[in-house]
Design a protein around this motif. Structure first.
Motif, mmCIF file in Angstrom:
data_model
loop_
_atom_site.group_PDB
_atom_site.id
_atom_site.type_symbol
_atom_site.label_atom_id
_atom_site.label_comp_id
_atom_site.label_asym_id
_atom_site.label_seq_id
_atom_site.Cartn_x
_atom_site.Cartn_y
_atom_site.Cartn_z
ATOM 1 N N ASN A 167 -9.913 -0.271 5.651
ATOM 2 C CA ASN A 167 -9.091 0.165 6.515
ATOM 3 C C ASN A 167 -8.662 -0.409 7.423
ATOM 4 N N MET A 168 -8.479 -2.178 7.750
ATOM 5 C CA MET A 168 -7.853 -2.830 8.321
ATOM 6 C C MET A 168 -6.427 -3.621 7.156
ATOM 7 N N SER A 169 -6.956 -5.325 7.229
ATOM 8 C CA SER A 169 -6.114 -5.712 6.330
ATOM 9 C C SER A 169 -5.709 -5.378 4.532
ATOM 10 N N ILE A 170 -7.041 -4.650 4.327
ATOM 11 C CA ILE A 170 -6.745 -3.895 3.275
ATOM 12 C C ILE A 170 -5.401 -3.164 3.030
ATOM 13 N N GLU A 171 -5.263 -2.446 3.807
ATOM 14 C CA GLU A 171 -5.068 -0.932 3.892
ATOM 15 C C GLU A 171 -3.619 -1.827 4.355
ATOM 16 N N THR A 173 -1.955 -4.628 4.252
ATOM 17 C CA THR A 173 -1.224 -5.228 3.009
ATOM 18 C C THR A 173 -0.455 -4.346 2.071
ATOM 19 N N ALA A 174 -1.462 -3.103 1.631
ATOM 20 C CA ALA A 174 -1.362 -2.309 0.220
ATOM 21 C C ALA A 174 0.400 -1.507 1.313
ATOM 22 N N THR A 193 -15.576 -2.333 4.444
ATOM 23 C CA THR A 193 -15.175 -2.564 5.863
ATOM 24 C C THR A 193 -16.680 -2.428 6.001
ATOM 25 N N MET A 194 -16.734 -1.514 7.536
ATOM 26 C CA MET A 194 -18.256 -1.794 8.467
ATOM 27 C C MET A 194 -18.833 -0.428 7.731
ATOM 28 N N THR A 195 -18.314 0.500 7.587
ATOM 29 C CA THR A 195 -19.584 1.682 6.478
ATOM 30 C C THR A 195 -18.596 2.522 5.441
ATOM 31 N N ALA A 196 -19.563 2.555 4.905
ATOM 32 C CA ALA A 196 -19.287 3.790 3.817
ATOM 33 C C ALA A 196 -18.069 5.302 4.455
ATOM 34 N N GLU A 197 -18.205 5.149 5.496
ATOM 35 C CA GLU A 197 -16.759 6.364 5.805
ATOM 36 C C GLU A 197 -15.570 6.111 5.667
ATOM 37 N N TRP A 198 -15.453 4.664 7.343
ATOM 38 C CA TRP A 198 -14.599 3.759 7.107
ATOM 39 C C TRP A 198 -13.638 3.699 5.860
ATOM 40 N N HIS A 199 -14.426 3.381 4.820
ATOM 41 C CA HIS A 199 -13.968 3.067 3.476
ATOM 42 C C HIS A 199 -13.192 4.507 2.955
ATOM 43 N N THR A 200 -14.592 5.304 2.686
ATOM 44 C CA THR A 200 -13.948 6.606 1.559
ATOM 45 C C THR A 200 -12.346 7.126 3.141
ATOM 46 N N ALA A 201 -12.790 7.491 3.642
ATOM 47 C CA ALA A 201 -11.291 7.484 4.581
ATOM 48 C C ALA A 201 -9.647 6.819 4.108
ATOM 49 N N VAL A 203 -9.707 4.523 2.048
ATOM 50 C CA VAL A 203 -8.940 4.826 0.212
ATOM 51 C C VAL A 203 -8.827 6.444 -0.327
ATOM 52 N N ASN A 204 -8.969 7.439 0.130
ATOM 53 C CA ASN A 204 -9.272 8.493 0.219
ATOM 54 C C ASN A 204 -7.942 9.160 1.192
ATOM 55 N N TYR A 205 -7.125 8.877 2.030
ATOM 56 C CA TYR A 205 -6.235 9.073 2.789
ATOM 57 C C TYR A 205 -5.102 8.846 3.310
ATOM 58 N N ALA A 206 -5.071 7.519 2.889
ATOM 59 C CA ALA A 206 -4.372 6.759 2.925
ATOM 60 C C ALA A 206 -3.929 5.822 2.049
ATOM 61 N N LEU A 207 -5.222 4.870 1.218
ATOM 62 C CA LEU A 207 -4.124 4.159 -0.043
ATOM 63 C C LEU A 207 -3.912 4.685 -1.383
#
Length: 224
Positions: A167-171, A173-174, A193-201, A203-207
């Motif tokens: 949710n930081m560098s990967i997002e 950069t994309a 990232t730090m938590t599964a919740e942050w990762h999924t958010a 992936v699903n709402y930005a990336l």
């Protein structure tokens, strides 16, 4: 078939709730490059500067190091350049503007200082002969780095991004890559990232809006 897969509604759901495009697409390996970003000891390893954030645990949960290493090996085998993007600062963080909490935290933790264990790549994701190394001091791999110079020299316009943090560098950069006209792909099982919740958010709402969200198996298969 020779380009990037169409960005369409997600066709599958990963074990972590991540929405991914359907596998079975074909990529032209001669147009692809693989980025391995911020996979450094301070970022994702126990004993690193950010270990208390939960980052090492989520990295293990995602099996992100092994997945990224497997993708890098497959990329090299297909002639796809592997570009390691490392966040490197000098002692005291000269030149890193303290305009955001992340950068302030970096300085406070004395993280990713050149020549230290914390700045070194994690075991299994070291650069090998033929790989490229790009250094940065911002979240995005593009900002203030030579990444685009390398990609243009190599003639690559499909960019596969792996690493930390989702949710930081990967997002970042994309998003920037999409704005620049590159086809961005994110195999989410090679990111953490730090938590599964942050990762999924992320992936699903930005990336979903700026990249093709996929997984390592699908990318490897796409190169034939």
């Amino acid at each position: 078939a020779g380009g990037a897969p169409k960005t369409v509604a997600a066709a599958s759901v990963g074990r972590n709730g991540a929405l991914k495009c359907a596998p079975g697409y074909v990529l032209d390996a001669s147009r692809c490059a693989l980025i391995v970003q911020d996979m450094q000891n301070d970022v994702v390893m126990e004993g690193g500067a950010f270990a208390s954030s939960g980052s090492p645990a989520h990295c293990r949960e995602q099996n992100a190091i092994a997945n990224a290493a497997r993708l890098a090996a497959a990329a090299r085998g297909k002639g796809v350049p592997v570009i390691h993007v490392w966040f490197i600062v000098e002692p005291g963080c000269p030149g890193v503007t303290m305009n955001a909490p992340l950068f302030e935290g970096l300085a406070d933790a004395k993280a990713m200082v050149r020549g230290t264990w914390g700045a070194a790549p994690v075991p299994g994701l070291e650069a090998v002969a033929g790989d490229h190394v790009v250094e940065k001091q911002r979240m995005s791999a593009w900002e203030g780095s030579r990444l685009e110079t390398v990609l243009k020299a190599l003639g690559r316009d499909i960019v596969v991004v792996t690493g930390a943090w989702t949710n930081m560098s990967i997002e970042h950069t994309a998003r920037t890559g999409a704005d620049k006209g590159y086809y961005m792909m994110v195999p989410e099982d090679a990111c953490s990232t730090m938590t599964a919740e942050w990762h999924t958010a992320s992936v699903n709402y930005a990336l979903q809006n700026v990249a093709v969200v996929t997984d390592v198996d699908a990318v490897v298969a796409s190169w034939g």
